[in-house]
Design an enzyme around this catalytic site. Structure first.
Site, PDB file in Angstrom:
ATOM      1  N   GLY A   8      -5.570   1.561  -4.731  1.00 10.66           N
ATOM      2  CA  GLY A   8      -5.750   0.855  -3.473  1.00 10.66           C
ATOM      3  C   GLY A   8      -5.438   1.759  -2.302  1.00 10.66           C
ATOM      4  N   GLY A  11      -6.566   1.087   1.519  1.00  9.32           N
ATOM      5  CA  GLY A  11      -6.107  -0.110   2.219  1.00  9.32           C
ATOM      6  C   GLY A  11      -5.105   0.200   3.316  1.00  9.32           C
ATOM      7  N   GLN A  12      -4.563  -0.859   3.896  1.00  9.89           N
ATOM      8  CA  GLN A  12      -3.680  -0.717   5.051  1.00  9.89           C
ATOM      9  C   GLN A  12      -2.445   0.122   4.723  1.00  9.89           C
ATOM     10  OE1 GLN A  12      -1.445  -4.177   6.340  1.00  9.89           O
ATOM     11  NE2 GLN A  12      -1.753  -3.689   8.493  1.00  9.89           N
ATOM     12  N   ASP A  34      -9.451   4.200  -5.299  1.00 11.25           N
ATOM     13  CA  ASP A  34      -9.797   2.876  -4.802  1.00 11.25           C
ATOM     14  C   ASP A  34     -11.076   2.447  -5.501  1.00 11.25           C
ATOM     15  OD1 ASP A  34     -10.238   0.523  -3.019  1.00 11.25           O
ATOM     16  OD2 ASP A  34      -8.662   1.476  -1.834  1.00 11.25           O
ATOM     17  N   ILE A  35     -11.455   1.192  -5.272  1.00 11.52           N
ATOM     18  CA  ILE A  35     -12.629   0.664  -5.958  1.00 11.52           C
ATOM     19  C   ILE A  35     -13.929   1.140  -5.305  1.00 11.52           C
ATOM     20  CG2 ILE A  35     -12.862  -1.476  -4.655  1.00 11.52           C
ATOM     21  CD1 ILE A  35     -13.264  -2.866  -7.444  1.00 11.52           C
ATOM     22  N   TYR A 143      -1.859 -16.502  -3.221  1.00 11.10           N
ATOM     23  CA  TYR A 143      -1.302 -15.165  -3.018  1.00 11.10           C
ATOM     24  C   TYR A 143       0.207 -15.178  -3.286  1.00 11.10           C
ATOM     25  CZ  TYR A 143      -0.146 -10.803  -0.522  1.00 11.10           C
ATOM     26  OH  TYR A 143       0.317  -9.550  -0.179  1.00 11.10           O
ATOM     27  N   LYS A 147       2.293 -13.356  -6.303  1.00 11.20           N
ATOM     28  CA  LYS A 147       3.371 -12.416  -6.010  1.00 11.20           C
ATOM     29  C   LYS A 147       4.684 -12.844  -6.674  1.00 11.20           C
ATOM     30  CE  LYS A 147       1.323  -9.257  -3.556  1.00 11.20           C
ATOM     31  NZ  LYS A 147       1.149  -7.902  -4.129  1.00 11.20           N
TER      32      LYS A 147
END
Length: 317
Positions: A8, A11-12, A34-35, A143, A147
């Site tokens: 990932g 990402g951010q 990443d994807i 989400y 988590k």
């Protein structure tokens, strides 16, 4: 010598974490994946490969081939987007974590794993002010549920198999490098872009909705600091609370107006308001401060000035 895998990476969090890790360990020892291909120059110099963490065979082959010793697993479907596709989000968030934990259990060379949790693990029955490390946790979003389940799996793999997995419950993260990615706290990134592009912003949360926020440099520093801490110092093996600034959209608007006096804002709360109302307004991160020395560097005013400057440089030729 450490060989580090970041999943990932575009990402951010990943886009800034990769850059900092390469400063520490060297460009060629931090493998960004990443994807899909990231924008040019997002991750700086160093190896990048398209990798789907859901493909466990491809994952383990990559880890063994590159003799990976640390894994940062950052890929996930975030809160707002997850509510639109709950079963798909659950599958992606949970199956990807289980793939990582299983690989870490099986491959002896993997010494540490980082996986991000979130303040989304808390819910409306949790104390919302100065939320403790150990408290009631009844999340109301897919989400948050994923988590919370992930935290329990991390703790289980540590206690059952000795997997050294480390985690932070991130608050809202504010960064100029990547644009919003579907999270409930992402208004606090979008507001800066809209202030510069349009001079006005329609906020999907109410003016007085307080949420804990952290400027990305503080979050990156905390992540690396946790991963470099001696294992014997760590008393939490689910996920550490990480605090920051308690900010409302109104406060952020006023801070931006110190630099852009004509900046206007309107409020039109949507489904994300209910999500935000179930999350803490502030978080007690004493365990992080005592166990491995977390300290916050940036306040609202300092962060606002940097965000506006960097975004202007990014989007105005």
């Amino acid at each position: 010598m450490e060989n580090i895998l970041v999943i990932g990476a575009a990402g951010q969090i990943g886009s800034e974490l990769v850059v900092e890790l390469r400063k520490i360990y060297g460009n060629q020892r931090v493998y960004a994946t990443d994807i899909k291909q990231p924008p040019p120059d997002l991750l700086g110099e160093g190896p990048f490969q398209v990798l789907d963490v859901m493909d466990d065979k491809q994952l383990i082959h990559f880890i063994i081939r590159h003799r990976i010793s640390q894994i940062y697993h950052l890929a996930a479907v975030l809160s707002g987007n997850a509510e639109k596709l709950p079963t798909q989000a659950w599958k992606i968030n949970m199956d990807s974590l289980m793939n990582i934990l299983e690989v870490a259990k099986m491959v002896e060379e993997v010494k540490k794993v980082f996986w991000p949790s979130s303040i989304a693990v808390f819910g409306p029955t949790t104390p919302r002010v100065n939320t403790p490390q150990l408290t009631v946790m009844e999340p109301i979003t897919v989400y948050g549920v994923s988590k919370l389940a992930g935290e329990r799996w991390c703790d289980y793999y540590f206690n059952r198999y000795g997997v050294d997995v480390r985690s932070l419950r991130y608050p809202g993260l504010i960064s100029y490098k990547t644009e919003p990615g579907g999270g409930t706290t992402d208004y606090a990134v979008e507001i800066f872009y809209q202030a510069i592009r349009n001079g006005t912003f329609e906020c999907f949360l109410g003016e007085d909705t307080a949420l804990p926020m952290l400027f990305m440099p503080d979050a990156i520093q905390a992540t690396i600091q946790l991963m470099e801490a001696e294992r014997s110092r760590l008393t939490v093996h689910s996920s550490y609370n990480l605090g920051g600034m308690s900010i409302t959209p109104g406060q952020l608007h006023r801070a931006i107006r110190q630099h852009i006096p004509d900046f206007g804002i309107s409020y039109r709360p949507d489904f994300r308001q209910a999500i935000a109302d179930s999350w803490p307004q502030s978080v007690d991160d004493t365990f992080a401060r005592v166990d491995w020395g977390f300290e916050q560097t940036y306040d609202l005013e300092k962060m606002t000035g940097i965000m506006l400057k960097e975004i202007k440089n990014k989007i105005i030729p």
